[in-house]
Design a protein around this motif. Structure first.
Motif, PDB file in Angstrom:
ATOM      1  N   SER A  76      91.836  88.987  36.983  1.00  0.00           N
ATOM      2  CA  SER A  76      92.989  89.856  36.754  1.00  0.00           C
ATOM      3  C   SER A  76      93.623  89.571  35.402  1.00  0.00           C
ATOM      4  O   SER A  76      93.918  90.475  34.628  1.00  0.00           O
ATOM      5  N   GLN A 136     100.510 104.783  27.344  1.00  0.00           N
ATOM      6  CA  GLN A 136      99.548 104.836  26.252  1.00  0.00           C
ATOM      7  C   GLN A 136      98.119 104.691  26.775  1.00  0.00           C
ATOM      8  O   GLN A 136      97.228 105.454  26.413  1.00  0.00           O
ATOM      9  N   LEU A 137      97.971 103.723  27.673  1.00  0.00           N
ATOM     10  CA  LEU A 137      96.652 103.430  28.224  1.00  0.00           C
ATOM     11  C   LEU A 137      96.094 104.639  28.958  1.00  0.00           C
ATOM     12  O   LEU A 137      94.946 105.039  28.740  1.00  0.00           O
ATOM     13  N   VAL A 193      95.192 100.599  37.598  1.00  0.00           N
ATOM     14  CA  VAL A 193      95.448  99.604  36.554  1.00  0.00           C
ATOM     15  C   VAL A 193      96.368  98.514  37.085  1.00  0.00           C
ATOM     16  O   VAL A 193      96.130  97.321  36.865  1.00  0.00           O
ATOM     17  N   TYR A 199      93.933  92.027  32.179  1.00  0.00           N
ATOM     18  CA  TYR A 199      95.225  92.311  31.562  1.00  0.00           C
ATOM     19  C   TYR A 199      95.174  92.039  30.061  1.00  0.00           C
ATOM     20  O   TYR A 199      95.566  92.866  29.238  1.00  0.00           O
ATOM     21  N   LEU A 204      91.094 113.216  36.395  1.00  0.00           N
ATOM     22  CA  LEU A 204      89.636 113.105  36.363  1.00  0.00           C
ATOM     23  C   LEU A 204      89.049 113.682  37.644  1.00  0.00           C
ATOM     24  O   LEU A 204      89.419 113.266  38.737  1.00  0.00           O
ATOM     25  N   GLU A 206      89.582 110.079  26.496  1.00  0.00           N
ATOM     26  CA  GLU A 206      88.178 109.706  26.480  1.00  0.00           C
ATOM     27  C   GLU A 206      87.392 110.445  27.551  1.00  0.00           C
ATOM     28  O   GLU A 206      86.303 110.953  27.304  1.00  0.00           O
ATOM     29  N   ALA A 207      87.961 110.471  28.739  1.00  0.00           N
ATOM     30  CA  ALA A 207      87.147 110.850  29.897  1.00  0.00           C
ATOM     31  C   ALA A 207      87.465 112.220  30.463  1.00  0.00           C
ATOM     32  O   ALA A 207      86.639 112.816  31.142  1.00  0.00           O
ATOM     33  N   LEU A 210      95.506 106.639  38.632  1.00  0.00           N
ATOM     34  CA  LEU A 210      95.068 105.759  37.546  1.00  0.00           C
ATOM     35  C   LEU A 210      96.042 104.614  37.341  1.00  0.00           C
ATOM     36  O   LEU A 210      95.640 103.467  37.150  1.00  0.00           O
ATOM     37  N   TYR A 231      87.950 102.593  27.255  1.00  0.00           N
ATOM     38  CA  TYR A 231      89.025 102.434  28.234  1.00  0.00           C
ATOM     39  C   TYR A 231      88.520 102.665  29.644  1.00  0.00           C
ATOM     40  O   TYR A 231      88.819 101.907  30.557  1.00  0.00           O
ATOM     41  N   ARG A 268     102.082  92.766  34.918  1.00  0.00           N
ATOM     42  CA  ARG A 268     102.117  94.220  34.864  1.00  0.00           C
ATOM     43  C   ARG A 268     102.231  94.668  33.409  1.00  0.00           C
ATOM     44  O   ARG A 268     102.972  94.079  32.632  1.00  0.00           O
ATOM     45  N   LEU A 269     101.502  95.710  33.097  1.00  0.00           N
ATOM     46  CA  LEU A 269     101.683  96.303  31.762  1.00  0.00           C
ATOM     47  C   LEU A 269     103.061  96.951  31.723  1.00  0.00           C
ATOM     48  O   LEU A 269     103.520  97.489  32.728  1.00  0.00           O
ATOM     49  N   ARG A 321      96.756  97.456  40.116  1.00  0.00           N
ATOM     50  CA  ARG A 321      96.056  96.560  41.034  1.00  0.00           C
ATOM     51  C   ARG A 321      95.103  95.648  40.288  1.00  0.00           C
ATOM     52  O   ARG A 321      94.906  94.498  40.666  1.00  0.00           O
ATOM     53  N   LEU A 322      94.488  96.183  39.223  1.00  0.00           N
ATOM     54  CA  LEU A 322      93.536  95.374  38.457  1.00  0.00           C
ATOM     55  C   LEU A 322      94.214  94.213  37.757  1.00  0.00           C
ATOM     56  O   LEU A 322      93.696  93.107  37.734  1.00  0.00           O
ATOM     57  N   THR A 323      95.381  94.463  37.180  1.00  0.00           N
ATOM     58  CA  THR A 323      96.008  93.402  36.393  1.00  0.00           C
ATOM     59  C   THR A 323      96.745  92.406  37.278  1.00  0.00           C
ATOM     60  O   THR A 323      97.192  91.375  36.788  1.00  0.00           O
ATOM     61  N   LEU A 348      94.694  98.018  23.525  1.00  0.00           N
ATOM     62  CA  LEU A 348      95.832  98.851  23.144  1.00  0.00           C
ATOM     63  C   LEU A 348      96.322  98.468  21.761  1.00  0.00           C
ATOM     64  O   LEU A 348      96.625  99.319  20.929  1.00  0.00           O
ATOM     65  N   ASP A 366     103.139 100.778  27.394  1.00  0.00           N
ATOM     66  CA  ASP A 366     101.709 100.475  27.297  1.00  0.00           C
ATOM     67  C   ASP A 366     100.929 101.243  28.340  1.00  0.00           C
ATOM     68  O   ASP A 366      99.833 101.738  28.074  1.00  0.00           O
ATOM     69  N   TYR A 406      95.074 107.311  26.496  1.00  0.00           N
ATOM     70  CA  TYR A 406      93.784 107.036  25.848  1.00  0.00           C
ATOM     71  C   TYR A 406      92.639 107.292  26.808  1.00  0.00           C
ATOM     72  O   TYR A 406      91.597 107.847  26.450  1.00  0.00           O
ATOM     73  N   LEU A 407      92.831 106.833  28.039  1.00  0.00           N
ATOM     74  CA  LEU A 407      91.780 106.977  29.039  1.00  0.00           C
ATOM     75  C   LEU A 407      91.453 108.447  29.260  1.00  0.00           C
ATOM     76  O   LEU A 407      90.286 108.844  29.296  1.00  0.00           O
TER      77      LEU A 407
END
Lengths: 742, 184
Positions: free
Chosen positions: A347, B144-145, B128, A351, B161, B152-153, B124, A325, B136-137, B130-132, A358, B141, B148-149
């Motif tokens: 992008s 959840q994301l 996310v 996505y 972080l 992990e980190a 965070l 992730y 939008r998630l 901005r990245l997608t 997920l 989700d 998980y992140l």
């Protein structure tokens, strides 16, 4: 008031805590200075406040001094110095604050004796340090000015010894050379703008293909210069070709006019050239040593590239694959993209990948039934067997064709049959293989990808191996078999140019037309197949270069054409990929395959030099083996000399086996060591987590106790008139009750 | 590059070469690029401060979802307006020659939207989002994301972080130094 006091308390606690954590886990902090520092970060980042930042800064300085007092090695010092500034951030910097910060940083530098010497070495080190600071340019400049000033003040003018002077001078020369090379390299960077355009529109994945192409191009130019200069030019001075009429078919087939010309091995003379009465040029020695150096240089360049890539992608990042992730989120944007289209596609793909990830995590794959597993396994075995059978069939077919068509040199179609079939196989199988892999249901795309690549590579290897075996066994009777083999490979290289460069260009152009686009989708650029094609070409070139020095010109022209045709194809017809390419991981695979090509070419050529008859034609004519002439002429060693006898003794199977065993043991030892290190890393990582948790818990407890002490103090000194404070105190006492038991 | 040369003295160029990962020639080339963003202003004063909107016209920054963050991180006045030195600094960090640690440091600052030296849940989420881009998630989700992140980190389990944790990820990532760069 209340808040600031409690914060200063926490600050105090931090320092205490810092001492405690230093003292307690003796095992972990002695291992690695860096873990030590990062764990301090954990503690101190507890509350975010400028004051705390300052404390942290001081603490970091503190640790820095502690760490560097031991003066272990230059590296750890460098790391420590860099880490000092890592977490130092001031939210708003006015000019005065900047000046202050510059003074602080300069002061911390000044404590390092090694950096503050007034000599070129320490100046280089100082600049390196300043350059690596994560602060702005203006600040860096002011730090540099301060340091230069204080260095010049500190230094006492005294004469330095001769040796020191020499040392400094040489190191200065080296560093200046480095800068000059860098300057030349950056100003001569080939195809800089085209590659940047491609990277901007299609992402860094496709750009790696073009960079690889550029690298091969440059390497081949080096080989070309050597071989033309030292082998072909001297031969031209004597005679460049026989008087044979030239026809345009010769360009395609590489025979006729070319057969007896400087183009091939067979035409080079086997004695000393007398350029004028004084200058003698021994052709066989020149031929052998030129190619020896060509191959060695390519080999070393490739070795370095493979090793660097392997180190970067596997060794330094081992264990990072679990951060799925984090990698997706922090490392997936390609910062070099510069077109809106590519950005929106990126992008969308991020996505989609996040959704997929997920989904995978949510539906942890249901246990597959045993019969299903067996079925999949069966399919895989059947498929692999089938593909192996096809490979063997290819080999047999090629062998038969080779046998059939060698006799008839004059008939164009007969000559072309083998190359055409060969090229068809090479270009037809890859799509089939990548299509068939879908039915094998590999869980991971990456595994499927690797298997496809290896199968495609194997097909090419088998085809080329058949060709070589034929010429080295059956072909030797033909007379000048070296020239014939080179002609055969020349045809392959030329046909490949037509099929996989121009042919694919036409196919992509067709696919991008409107009706085709609607049914098949927009054409995309297949990085894997194109890279494999480059590797195939390069391996063929390495094989044939020895038998045809001017072939390097052909391959250079071909790479040039490939670059422009592919670039044009990409920019006019292709769409940016919807799935992005993990360039870093696949790059090592491709380099390894190239390396394999190089190794096999070298092995085959050395086998030819040592074991295959060379007396019929070429620069080594008249001797049974190439190697003989080399040993006799270059090293002046006779067959009956001691050296030769010793060499004979050493070169028996026993030595080989012993070497193999030693190598196996070494590999096993290194592997075991690596495994042990992995374990240690895991343990340290766990320790880090537990330590951080301990600290967090302690910090909470400390802050609670300190609050309580403070309240008690207040309660004693003041009356309990203020009801708010009473409530607060009561609250605190209630909250703190469990912690008193601790 | 002849026009750019007259605007710098040899010492200044030497200084830039010492303090960035560029050679003198590349510095001049960077200045050309900077000048192209606002030819008149920079023609008058080579170190003129350009507003963020002008800097964001640079092709790579224009399409980058973190373009404004990059400007702010590198701007010496913290508001996104950049002088030539800020711009040079930016390009130097994004160049091939810059070490991974330096890149990681700046990436951390770019992702740290609220400037609290930690990548918290808010940061965070914004990364996310901005990245997608346009998609939008959904809320579930996203949660959840992030969870998980962090699993992990986030080594110390504090729900965000720190730089050390972030750097750990970056150090182990083979993709980062390949993608976190902008060619001049």
């Amino acid at each position: 008031m209340l808040k600031s006091k409690s914060i200063s308390n926490i600050n105090g606690n931090c320092e205490e805590l810092f001492e405690m954590s230093e003292a307690r886990p003796s095992s972990s902090h002695s291992q690695n200075g860096k873990i030590n520092i990062s764990s301090i970060d954990f503690t101190v980042d507890y509350k975010n406040n400028k004051q705390i930042n300052n404390v942290k800064y001081k603490q970091n300085l503190h640790t820095k001094e502690k760490g560097t007092e031991s003066e272990d090695s230059e590296n750890s010092e460098t790391a420590n110095l860099i880490y000092t500034y890592k977490t130092l951030r001031l939210p708003k910097i006015s000019p005065e604050a900047m000046e202050e910060q510059a003074v602080i940083i300069a002061n911390s530098f000044e404590r390092k004796n090694k950096l503050m010497q007034n000599n070129p070495l320490s100046e280089l080190l100082r600049l390196e340090m300043i350059r690596n600071m994560p602060q702005g340019l203006t600040l860096k400049r002011s730090v540099k000015a301060k340091l230069t000033l204080s260095v010049s003040q500190k230094s006492k003018r005294r004469p330095i010894s001769y040796w020191k002077k020499l040392k400094y001078q040489s190191s200065m020369v080296i560093s200046k050379m480095k800068i000059i090379f860098h300057q030349i390299g950056s100003s001569m960077e080939l195809w800089y703008h085209p590659i940047k355009t491609i990277e901007g529109h299609f992402g860094s994945g496709i750009a790696t293909y073009f960079k690889f192409l550029r690298w091969l191009f440059i390497m081949n130019i080096i080989g070309c210069i050597f071989s033309i200069l030292f082998v072909t030019l001297p031969q031209i001075l004597v005679q460049s070709h026989l008087n044979v009429s030239f026809s345009s078919w010769d360009l395609l087939l590489g025979n006729g006019f070319f057969t007896n010309s400087i183009f091939y091995y067979g035409f080079y003379i086997n004695n000393t050239l007398m350029i004028d009465s004084k200058v003698a040029y021994n052709m066989p020695s020149a031929y052998f040593s030129t190619f020896f150096f060509c191959y060695i240089i390519s080999f070393i360049l490739l070795c370095f590239k493979v090793a660097r890539s392997y180190k970067k992608c596997y060794i330094e990042t081992s264990g990072g694959a679990y951060n799925r992730y984090a990698n997706k989120i922090f490392c997936s944007w390609d910062w070099g993209i510069s077109s809106y289209k590519a950005a929106s596609l990126r992008s969308a793909s991020i996505y989609r990948e996040l959704e997929e990830l997920l989904w995978e995590s949510k539906n942890i794959s249901a246990p597959i039934s045993c019969s299903m597993k067996m079925w999949t396994l069966l399919i895989r075995i059947a498929m692999t067997t089938l593909i192996f059978a096809i490979m063997c069939g290819t080999g047999v077919l090629l062998w038969l064709l080779l046998n059939e068509h060698q006799a008839n040199e004059s008939n164009v179609f007969s000559v072309l049959t083998v190359p055409v079939v060969f090229t068809t196989i090479i270009n037809l199988f890859p799509p089939l293989i990548s299509w068939s892999i879908k039915y094998e249901r590999y869980a991971k795309d990456r595994i499927a990808f690797y298997i496809t690549m290896i199968r495609v590579y194997l097909i090419a290897v088998i085809a080329v191996a058949t060709l070589l075996t034929f010429w080295l066994t059956q072909g030797i009777q033909v007379g000048c078999w070296q020239t014939r083999l080179a002609q055969e490979i020349y045809r392959l290289i030329i046909l490949d140019l037509f099929v996989s460069i121009f042919g694919i260009f036409l196919i992509q152009a067709l696919r991008s037309s409107r009706p085709m686009r609607n049914t098949l989708g927009a054409p995309t650029f297949d990085i894997a197949r194109n890279t494999l094609n480059l590797i195939y070409n390069q391996s063929l070139f390495w094989l044939v270069h020895y038998f045809s020095p001017p072939m390097s010109l052909v391959i250079i022209v071909k790479l040039l054409l490939t670059f422009y045709v592919k670039k044009c194809e990409l920019l006019t017809y292709c769409e940016p990929p919807s799935k992005f390419w993990r360039a870093a991981q696949t790059q090592t695979l491709f380099l390894a395959l190239t390396f394999l090509g190089m190794i096999s070419a070298i092995t085959v050529l050395s086998y030819i030099a040592i074991n295959v008859d060379s007396h019929s034609c070429g620069p080594f004519a008249g001797k049974n083996y190439t190697w003989e002439i080399v040993v006799e002429r270059i090293f002046n060693i006779r067959r009956d000399s001691t050296f030769w006898n010793v060499l004979d003794d050493i070169a028996n199977p026993g030595t080989g086996i012993a070497l193999l065993i030693i190598m196996c043991v070494a590999v096993f030892y290194l592997r075991a060591k690596a495994e042990a290190s992995k374990q240690t890393v895991r343990i340290l990582r766990e320790m880090l987590i537990w330590q951080a948790r301990d600290k967090e818990f302690l910090l909470k407890t400390f802050s609670k106790t300190s609050d309580k002490n403070w309240l008690r103090h207040r309660q004693a000194s003041k009356s309990l008139a203020d009801s708010d404070i009473t409530d607060l105190a009561l609250d605190h006492q209630q909250v703190n009750e469990p912690s008193t038991s601790y | 590059m002849g026009a750019g040369k007259s605007q710098f003295t040899e010492e200044e160029l030497q200084d830039y070469q010492d303090l960035t990962y560029f050679t003198k020639k590349e510095v001049l080339y960077a200045h050309q690029k900077f000048k192209a963003l606002a030819p008149e202003k920079v023609g008058h004063n080579r170190n003129a401060k350009l507003p963020m909107s002008k800097i964001l016209q640079y092709p790579e920054l224009r399409v980058n979802p973190f373009g404004d963050r990059i400007c702010k991180v590198f701007s010496s006045s913290q508001d996104g307006d950049c002088t030539f030195e800020d711009f040079l600094d930016m390009m130097s960090v994004f160049s091939d020659a810059a070490p991974k640690a330096v890149k990681a440091e700046h990436a951390f600052r770019i992702f740290d939207f609220d400037g609290d030296d930690m990548l918290g849940i808010g940061d965070l989420r914004q990364v996310v989002d901005r990245l997608t881009g346009s998609q939008r998630l959904n809320e579930g989700d996203m949660q959840q994301l992030i969870q998980y992140l962090l699993e992990e980190a986030d080594l110390d389990d504090d729900g965000s972080l720190s730089f050390a944790e972030f750097e750990h990820i970056i150090e182990k990532s083979s993709d980062f130094s390949k993608t976190f760069r902008i060619h001049l």
